[in-house]
Motif scaffolding. Structure first.
Motif, PDB file in Angstrom:
ATOM      1  N   HIS A   1       5.502  -7.203   4.805  1.00 35.36           N
ATOM      2  CA  HIS A   1       6.916  -6.836   4.646  1.00 35.36           C
ATOM      3  C   HIS A   1       7.428  -7.311   3.282  1.00 35.36           C
ATOM      4  CE1 HIS A   1      11.047  -5.904   5.751  1.00 35.36           C
ATOM      5  NE2 HIS A   1      11.394  -7.121   5.346  1.00 35.36           N
ATOM      6  N   GLY A   2       8.038  -6.408   2.540  1.00 31.61           N
ATOM      7  CA  GLY A   2       8.566  -6.742   1.224  1.00 31.61           C
ATOM      8  C   GLY A   2       7.597  -6.515   0.084  1.00 31.61           C
ATOM      9  N   THR A   3       6.347  -6.167   0.382  1.00 31.69           N
ATOM     10  CA  THR A   3       5.364  -5.883  -0.664  1.00 31.69           C
ATOM     11  C   THR A   3       5.689  -4.548  -1.321  1.00 31.69           C
ATOM     12  OG1 THR A   3       3.640  -7.089   0.522  1.00 31.69           O
ATOM     13  CG2 THR A   3       2.911  -5.506  -1.158  1.00 31.69           C
ATOM     14  N   SER A   4       5.609  -4.479  -2.627  1.00 29.80           N
ATOM     15  CA  SER A   4       5.899  -3.229  -3.336  1.00 29.80           C
ATOM     16  C   SER A   4       4.620  -2.440  -3.572  1.00 29.80           C
ATOM     17  CB  SER A   4       6.566  -3.517  -4.682  1.00 29.80           C
ATOM     18  OG  SER A   4       5.636  -4.082  -5.589  1.00 29.80           O
ATOM     19  N   ALA A   5       4.801  -1.143  -3.759  1.00 30.37           N
ATOM     20  CA  ALA A   5       3.659  -0.286  -4.077  1.00 30.37           C
ATOM     21  C   ALA A   5       2.988  -0.739  -5.367  1.00 30.37           C
ATOM     22  CB  ALA A   5       4.118   1.167  -4.192  1.00 30.37           C
ATOM     23  N   ASP A   6       3.778  -1.092  -6.362  1.00 33.28           N
ATOM     24  CA  ASP A   6       3.190  -1.471  -7.646  1.00 33.28           C
ATOM     25  C   ASP A   6       2.394  -2.770  -7.552  1.00 33.28           C
ATOM     26  OD1 ASP A   6       3.873   0.688  -9.338  1.00 33.28           O
ATOM     27  OD2 ASP A   6       5.938  -0.033  -9.447  1.00 33.28           O
ATOM     28  N   THR A   7       2.802  -3.683  -6.690  1.00 30.35           N
ATOM     29  CA  THR A   7       2.014  -4.895  -6.485  1.00 30.35           C
ATOM     30  C   THR A   7       0.648  -4.544  -5.915  1.00 30.35           C
ATOM     31  OG1 THR A   7       3.941  -6.324  -6.170  1.00 30.35           O
ATOM     32  CG2 THR A   7       1.860  -7.057  -5.200  1.00 30.35           C
ATOM     33  N   CYS A   8       0.641  -3.716  -4.888  1.00 32.96           N
ATOM     34  CA  CYS A   8      -0.614  -3.275  -4.281  1.00 32.96           C
ATOM     35  C   CYS A   8      -1.498  -2.571  -5.305  1.00 32.96           C
ATOM     36  CB  CYS A   8      -0.303  -2.334  -3.111  1.00 32.96           C
ATOM     37  SG  CYS A   8      -1.704  -1.416  -2.463  1.00 32.96           S
ATOM     38  N   LEU A   9      -0.940  -1.634  -6.039  1.00 35.33           N
ATOM     39  CA  LEU A   9      -1.726  -0.839  -6.978  1.00 35.33           C
ATOM     40  C   LEU A   9      -2.232  -1.677  -8.151  1.00 35.33           C
ATOM     41  CD1 LEU A   9       0.520   2.354  -6.990  1.00 35.33           C
ATOM     42  CD2 LEU A   9      -1.666   2.026  -5.799  1.00 35.33           C
ATOM     43  N   ALA A  10      -1.399  -2.547  -8.660  1.00 34.81           N
ATOM     44  CA  ALA A  10      -1.825  -3.380  -9.787  1.00 34.81           C
ATOM     45  C   ALA A  10      -2.968  -4.295  -9.387  1.00 34.81           C
ATOM     46  CB  ALA A  10      -0.642  -4.206 -10.312  1.00 34.81           C
ATOM     47  N   GLN A  11      -2.900  -4.869  -8.183  1.00 36.38           N
ATOM     48  CA  GLN A  11      -3.958  -5.776  -7.738  1.00 36.38           C
ATOM     49  C   GLN A  11      -5.238  -5.011  -7.396  1.00 36.38           C
ATOM     50  OE1 GLN A  11      -2.157  -8.094  -4.576  1.00 36.38           O
ATOM     51  NE2 GLN A  11      -0.978  -9.339  -6.024  1.00 36.38           N
TER      52      GLN A  11
ATOM     53  N   SER B   1      -0.601   5.285   2.003  1.00 36.03           N
ATOM     54  CA  SER B   1       0.072   4.158   2.642  1.00 36.03           C
ATOM     55  C   SER B   1       1.556   4.462   2.782  1.00 36.03           C
ATOM     56  CB  SER B   1      -0.108   2.895   1.793  1.00 36.03           C
ATOM     57  OG  SER B   1       0.737   1.835   2.214  1.00 36.03           O
ATOM     58  N   ARG B   2       2.187   3.770   3.714  1.00 33.59           N
ATOM     59  CA  ARG B   2       3.638   3.889   3.852  1.00 33.59           C
ATOM     60  C   ARG B   2       4.370   3.351   2.634  1.00 33.59           C
ATOM     61  NH1 ARG B   2       5.818  -1.152   5.832  1.00 33.59           N
ATOM     62  NH2 ARG B   2       4.217  -2.540   6.712  1.00 33.59           N
ATOM     63  N   LEU B   3       3.657   2.627   1.770  1.00 30.41           N
ATOM     64  CA  LEU B   3       4.256   2.132   0.537  1.00 30.41           C
ATOM     65  C   LEU B   3       4.533   3.235  -0.469  1.00 30.41           C
ATOM     66  CD1 LEU B   3       2.069  -1.024  -0.259  1.00 30.41           C
ATOM     67  CD2 LEU B   3       4.452  -1.019   0.511  1.00 30.41           C
ATOM     68  N   PHE B   4       3.809   4.347  -0.374  1.00 28.84           N
ATOM     69  CA  PHE B   4       3.773   5.322  -1.457  1.00 28.84           C
ATOM     70  C   PHE B   4       4.710   6.505  -1.216  1.00 28.84           C
ATOM     71  CE2 PHE B   4      -0.986   4.051  -1.735  1.00 28.84           C
ATOM     72  CZ  PHE B   4      -0.641   2.835  -2.312  1.00 28.84           C
ATOM     73  N   PRO B   5       5.169   7.134  -2.288  1.00 22.42           N
ATOM     74  CA  PRO B   5       5.992   8.344  -2.137  1.00 22.42           C
ATOM     75  C   PRO B   5       5.177   9.473  -1.514  1.00 22.42           C
ATOM     76  CG  PRO B   5       5.389   8.009  -4.442  1.00 22.42           C
ATOM     77  CD  PRO B   5       4.965   6.776  -3.707  1.00 22.42           C
ATOM     78  N   ARG B   6       5.868  10.380  -0.833  1.00 22.76           N
ATOM     79  CA  ARG B   6       5.194  11.490  -0.172  1.00 22.76           C
ATOM     80  C   ARG B   6       5.484  12.815  -0.871  1.00 22.76           C
ATOM     81  NH1 ARG B   6       2.415   9.947   4.048  1.00 22.76           N
ATOM     82  NH2 ARG B   6       2.012  12.139   4.544  1.00 22.76           N
ATOM     83  N   GLU B   7       5.630  12.742  -2.172  1.00 19.41           N
ATOM     84  CA  GLU B   7       5.731  13.939  -3.015  1.00 19.41           C
ATOM     85  C   GLU B   7       4.606  13.827  -4.031  1.00 19.41           C
ATOM     86  OE1 GLU B   7       6.182  16.391  -6.178  1.00 19.41           O
ATOM     87  OE2 GLU B   7       6.801  14.290  -6.519  1.00 19.41           O
TER      88      GLU B   7
END
Length: 307
Positions: free
Chosen positions: A33-43, A55-61
């Motif tokens: 909870h509170g994790t951003s998409a960019d944190t996930c992607l950068a790591q 993932s539910r973190l990401f935009p669906r467009e």
């Protein structure tokens, strides 16, 4: 040669990605909870991976999605789809999948992960795993016919291959059920090999390599903690409680022998993605060092030697 250079050598045949499940859980929303998409992607990118699953973190467009992933040098691998063909017809399922399939296609994806969510117990992930519902032989045959037609249309209309995910608490959990499903379906239905779900379901994943190798079109690499698996079986826990107790972990941290998979990949028949996946509490298994350790293990022990 560095691990990243080794992985890049495999780009034409086998690519190594990671699931965002190490950062956020799709069902247990308190995890990450509170994790951003960019944190996930950068790591993920820093660890050396070439792509991530949806993932539910990401935009669906598609434009926003590929743009955000591309900004980190990553691509979209695939995305889980919750299907209900065990309960409904092909045309209804095609209508339900339309938006998701179009997103995958427009994002440059070639494989859609199919998880069967029909014929499941009420609150299936929160009841004891012994309460799982099963298909009769007759129902499996009819289901396989619908699944085959759906997969054929998915390929024709979206250019997507279907990768069927055998999964705890779903209608294809055991080796017997996976065999029945493969027998009931045509070649348009590919098989997703999930090492962790195989072992947790009580069978050796090498049976799938030996019997269905040519139909395996997607691979999830998760490991299993043996002592947790024993406790889950003894206590007849729910799937979600098994996850909360840490049944799954990244490759190299559990009891699974990946030697047979390494030999299978070295034979050269598999073309596609390996996806590191571990449904863990990120507060207990910090994602960045966990997925980096898994990248090192996979490149050293599972990926074929670079030529």
């Amino acid at each position: 040669m560095s691990n990243e250079e080794h992985a890049n050598k495999q780009e034409a045949r086998i690519r190594l990605g990671v699931s965002p499940l190490s950062w956020v859980n799709e069902v247990l929303e308190e995890y990450g909870h509170g994790t951003s998409a960019d944190t996930c992607l950068a790591q993920a990118a820093a660890a050396g991976y070439a792509g991530v699953e949806m993932s539910r973190l990401f935009p669906r467009e598609a434009g926003a999605l590929t743009g955000q992933l591309g900004g980190h040098g990553l691509r979209l691998i695939s995305g889980w789809y919750s299907g209900f063909l065990a309960e409904r017809g092909v045309e209804e399922e095609l209508a339900a999948v339309r938006e998701h399939a179009a997103l995958l296609r427009d994002s440059g994806v070639g494989v859609m992960v199919y998880g069967e969510c029909g014929v499941m117990a009420e609150q299936a992930l929160d009841v004891p795993m012994s309460h799982r519902l099963q298909l009769s032989n007759e129902a499996m045959a009819a289901y396989g016919e619908r699944l085959t037609r759906f997969a054929e249309r998915l390929r024709q209309e979206y250019g997507l291959a279907l990768a069927y995910h055998h999964h705890l608490m779903m209608v294809a959990e055991t080796l017997r059920e996976v065999r029945a499903l493969m027998a009931a379906t045509g070649p348009a239905v590919g098989l997703l090999l999930d090492t962790g779900h195989a072992v947790a379901a009580g069978f050796d994943y090498t049976w799938l390599l030996e019997e269905f190798g040519p139909r395996i079109n997607h691979i999830h690499l998760k490991d299993v903690r043996g002592e947790v698996l024993d406790a889950v079986r003894e206590g007849d826990l729910s799937f979600n409680d098994a996850v909360r107790n840490g049944i799954f972990t990244v490759p190299g941290d559990g009891i699974i022998d990946y030697g047979p998979l390494a030999r299978f990949l070295a034979d050269g028949g598999y073309r596609g993605w390996l996806v590191v996946e571990a449904e863990q509490d990120p507060a207990k298994a910090p994602p960045a060092p966990t997925v980096a350790r898994a990248f090192d293990f996979v490149t050293r022990n599972i990926l074929p030697p670079a030529r």
